[in-house]
Design an enzyme around this catalytic site. Structure first.
Site, PDB file in Angstrom:
ATOM      1  N   ASP A  10       0.866  -1.183   0.000  1.00  0.00           N
ATOM      2  CA  ASP A  10       0.000   0.000   0.000  1.00  0.00           C
ATOM      3  C   ASP A  10       0.902   1.232   0.000  1.00  0.00           C
ATOM      4  OD1 ASP A  10      -2.398   1.580   0.314  1.00  0.00           O
ATOM      5  OD2 ASP A  10      -1.885   1.836   2.413  1.00  0.00           O
ATOM      6  N   SER A  11       0.293   2.391  -0.212  1.00  0.00           N
ATOM      7  CA  SER A  11       1.058   3.634  -0.156  1.00  0.00           C
ATOM      8  C   SER A  11       1.529   3.940   1.268  1.00  0.00           C
ATOM      9  CB  SER A  11       0.183   4.785  -0.633  1.00  0.00           C
ATOM     10  OG  SER A  11      -0.934   4.905   0.228  1.00  0.00           O
ATOM     11  N   GLY A  43      -2.938   9.095  -3.501  1.00  0.00           N
ATOM     12  CA  GLY A  43      -4.274   9.371  -4.031  1.00  0.00           C
ATOM     13  C   GLY A  43      -4.440  10.666  -4.792  1.00  0.00           C
ATOM     14  N   CYS A  73      -4.376  -1.522  -1.880  1.00  0.00           N
ATOM     15  CA  CYS A  73      -4.527  -0.086  -2.104  1.00  0.00           C
ATOM     16  C   CYS A  73      -5.502   0.103  -3.267  1.00  0.00           C
ATOM     17  CB  CYS A  73      -3.171   0.516  -2.459  1.00  0.00           C
ATOM     18  SG  CYS A  73      -3.237   2.262  -2.872  1.00  0.00           S
ATOM     19  N   ASN A  74      -6.587   0.814  -3.009  1.00  0.00           N
ATOM     20  CA  ASN A  74      -7.583   1.054  -4.060  1.00  0.00           C
ATOM     21  C   ASN A  74      -7.004   1.901  -5.179  1.00  0.00           C
ATOM     22  OD1 ASN A  74     -10.580   0.281  -2.982  1.00  0.00           O
ATOM     23  ND2 ASN A  74      -9.199   0.773  -1.310  1.00  0.00           N
ATOM     24  N   THR A  75      -6.186   2.889  -4.792  1.00  0.00           N
ATOM     25  CA  THR A  75      -5.639   3.820  -5.779  1.00  0.00           C
ATOM     26  C   THR A  75      -4.770   3.075  -6.790  1.00  0.00           C
ATOM     27  OG1 THR A  75      -5.666   5.508  -4.050  1.00  0.00           O
ATOM     28  CG2 THR A  75      -4.319   5.961  -5.988  1.00  0.00           C
ATOM     29  N   GLU A 151      -2.927   8.908   8.521  1.00  0.00           N
ATOM     30  CA  GLU A 151      -1.491   8.618   8.639  1.00  0.00           C
ATOM     31  C   GLU A 151      -0.888   9.348   9.852  1.00  0.00           C
ATOM     32  OE1 GLU A 151       0.903   6.825   6.672  1.00  0.00           O
ATOM     33  OE2 GLU A 151      -0.652   5.870   5.490  1.00  0.00           O
ATOM     34  N   CYS A 184     -10.982   3.015   0.156  1.00  0.00           N
ATOM     35  CA  CYS A 184      -9.575   3.326   0.422  1.00  0.00           C
ATOM     36  C   CYS A 184      -9.203   2.470   1.624  1.00  0.00           C
ATOM     37  CB  CYS A 184      -9.404   4.808   0.737  1.00  0.00           C
ATOM     38  SG  CYS A 184      -7.749   5.219   1.361  1.00  0.00           S
ATOM     39  N   THR A 185      -8.053   1.803   1.561  1.00  0.00           N
ATOM     40  CA  THR A 185      -7.732   0.851   2.629  1.00  0.00           C
ATOM     41  C   THR A 185      -7.379   1.546   3.950  1.00  0.00           C
ATOM     42  OG1 THR A 185      -5.479   0.696   1.746  1.00  0.00           O
ATOM     43  CG2 THR A 185      -7.045  -1.024   1.104  1.00  0.00           C
ATOM     44  N   HIS A 186      -7.244   2.860   3.918  1.00  0.00           N
ATOM     45  CA  HIS A 186      -7.065   3.580   5.182  1.00  0.00           C
ATOM     46  C   HIS A 186      -8.396   3.717   5.939  1.00  0.00           C
ATOM     47  CE1 HIS A 186      -3.235   4.758   3.410  1.00  0.00           C
ATOM     48  NE2 HIS A 186      -2.902   5.381   4.533  1.00  0.00           N
TER      49      HIS A 186
HETATM   50  N1  DGL Z   1      -4.768   3.352   0.978  1.00  0.00           N
HETATM   51  C1  DGL Z   1      -4.844   3.803  -0.321  1.00  0.00           C
HETATM   52  C2  DGL Z   1      -6.069   3.421  -1.091  1.00  0.00           C
HETATM   53  O1  DGL Z   1      -6.659   2.412  -0.784  1.00  0.00           O
HETATM   54  C3  DGL Z   1      -4.174   5.033  -0.805  1.00  0.00           C
HETATM   55  C4  DGL Z   1      -4.144   6.214   0.017  1.00  0.00           C
HETATM   56  C5  DGL Z   1      -3.233   7.261  -0.552  1.00  0.00           C
HETATM   57  O2  DGL Z   1      -2.047   7.028  -0.560  1.00  0.00           O
HETATM   58  O3  DGL Z   1      -3.730   8.308  -0.986  1.00  0.00           O
HETATM   59  O4  DGL Z   1      -6.444   4.085  -2.012  1.00  0.00           O
END
Ligand code: DGL
Length: 267
Positions: A10-11, A43, A73-75, A151, A184-186
Site C-alpha cells: 500500500d502507499s 491518491g 490499495c484502491n488507488t 497517517e 480506500c484501505t485507510h
Molecule cells: N490506501 C490507499 C487506497 O486504498 C491510498 C491512500 C493514498 O495514498 O492516498 O487508495
C-alpha cells in the site's frame, strides 16, 4: 502446501487493514507487507507516478519469492492492476476493487463509494460494478484529506469528525445511499467515526471481502500453507512512529506475530 509468503503493499499503513482479516481467516499464512510511508499519499498523484512506484515495490516483493501479490490499495488497483498482472504472469495478482465490486453489485439499493481523488476519478468501482450489474445505482465522492489525517493518527478526534462531515453530510443527504463502500484501505480505521456519525448507513469494508477471495484463490490453486509458514515481515520506505504504532495496534487486535524491517536498511 506452499509456505512461501503472500506479498501485500500500500502507499502507507492503510493496507495493514487488509492483512488483519486475512491472518484471522488463514493464520498459517505468512505475509510480507510493504508500506510506502516515504511517498504517501498516492491518491492525489498522477497515474504515471503511481504506476512507477507500484512496479518498484512489486519488484521488491517478487524478489522475496511471494506466491501471490495483493494490491492492498484502491488507488493502485484503480490505476494499474492489469499492468501488474502482465508484469508477473507467474503468480496471481489480486486488486482490492474487483472482489468488493462483485459484492456491492448484488446489494439492494443505491451504494455510495468514498475514496481518494485518483480512485474516484478513475471510476474503477463504477466500471467493475456495472460489469456485474449494469442497473446498480452508484454515487461516489473523493475525500482527499482523510488519508493524511489517518497517517498522522488523527482519528478519535473532532478534527476527523468535522472532516468527514465536510465531505459527507451534503453528499449523503442529497444522494441517500443505503450503503457506503470504504474505497480506500485507510478508511477501515475511521469506520467507528462513520458508524457513529451516520448510524443508518451499512458500511462495506472491501478488506474483509478481499480476505475471503485470497483464501478461495489459494485453495483453488493448491497454494495454501497448511502449517504455520513463519513470521510476518513489515517493511516501510520511511520508518515513521505512526507506522510502528499502527502495526502494534493491528497486531494486538488480531493477535498475530510480527517482525519489522525498514526497507532502506535492506537495500
Ligand atoms: N490506501 C490507499 C487506497 O486504498 C491510498 C491512500 C493514498 O495514498 O492516498 O487508495
Amino acid at each position: 502446501m506452499d509456505k512461501r509468503p503472500i506479498g501485500f503493499f500500500d502507499s502507507g499503513l492503510g493496507g495493514l487493514t487488509c492483512v488483519s482479516p486475512l491472518l484471522k481467516l488463514l493464520p498459517n499464512e505468512r505475509v510480507i507487507y510493504f508500506g510506502d510511508t516515504a511517498r504517501t499519499p498516492y491518491g492525489s498523484k498522477s497515474p504515471e507516478t503511481i504506476r512507477a512506484f507500484a512496479a518498484e515495490i512489486s519488484d521488491f516483493l517478487l524478489s522475496q519469492d511471494v506466491k501471490m501479490l495483493v494490491i492492498a490499495c484502491n488507488t493502485v488497483s484503480a490505476v494499474c492492476l492489469e499492468d501488474l498482472r502482465a508484469r508477473y504472469p507467474q503468480i496471481p495478482v489480486l486488486g482490492i476493487i474487483g472482489p468488493a465490486a462483485e459484492k456491492v453489485a448484488r446489494m439492494p439499493g443505491r451504494s455510495g463509494i468514498i475514496g481518494t481523488k485518483v480512485t474516484i476519478l478513475s471510476r474503477a468501482y463504477e466500471k467493475a460494478i456495472a460489469a456485474c450489474e449494469p442497473k446498480k445505482e452508484i454515487v461516489s465522492t473523493a475525500c482527499p484529506a482523510l488519508v493524511p489525517l489517518i497517517e498522522e493518527g488523527i482519528i478519535e478526534n473532532e478534527i476527523m469528525d468535522l472532516t468527514l462531515r465536510y465531505y459527507l453530510d451534503h453528499f449523503l443527504q442529497y444522494h441517500r445511499p443505503s450503503s457506503l463502500v470504504l474505497g480506500c484501505t485507510h478508511y477501515p480505521l475511521i469506520r467507528a467515526n462513520l458508524q457513529r456519525l451516520y448510524p443508518d448507513l451499512e458500511i462495506v469494508d472491501p478488506a474483509e471481502i478481499l480476505a475471503a477471495r485470497i483464501a478461495a484463490l489459494l485453495e483453488e490453486r493448491g497454494l495454501l500453507a497448511d502449517q504455520p509458514a513463519g513470521e510476518n515481515t513489515f517493511y516501510a520506505s520511511d520508518l515513521s512512529e505512526n507506522f510502528v504504532n499502527m502495526i502494534r495496534r493491528i497486531s494486538e487486535m488480531s493477535q498475530f506475530q510480527l517482525g519489522f524491517k525498514s526497507f532502506d536498511k535492506e537495500k
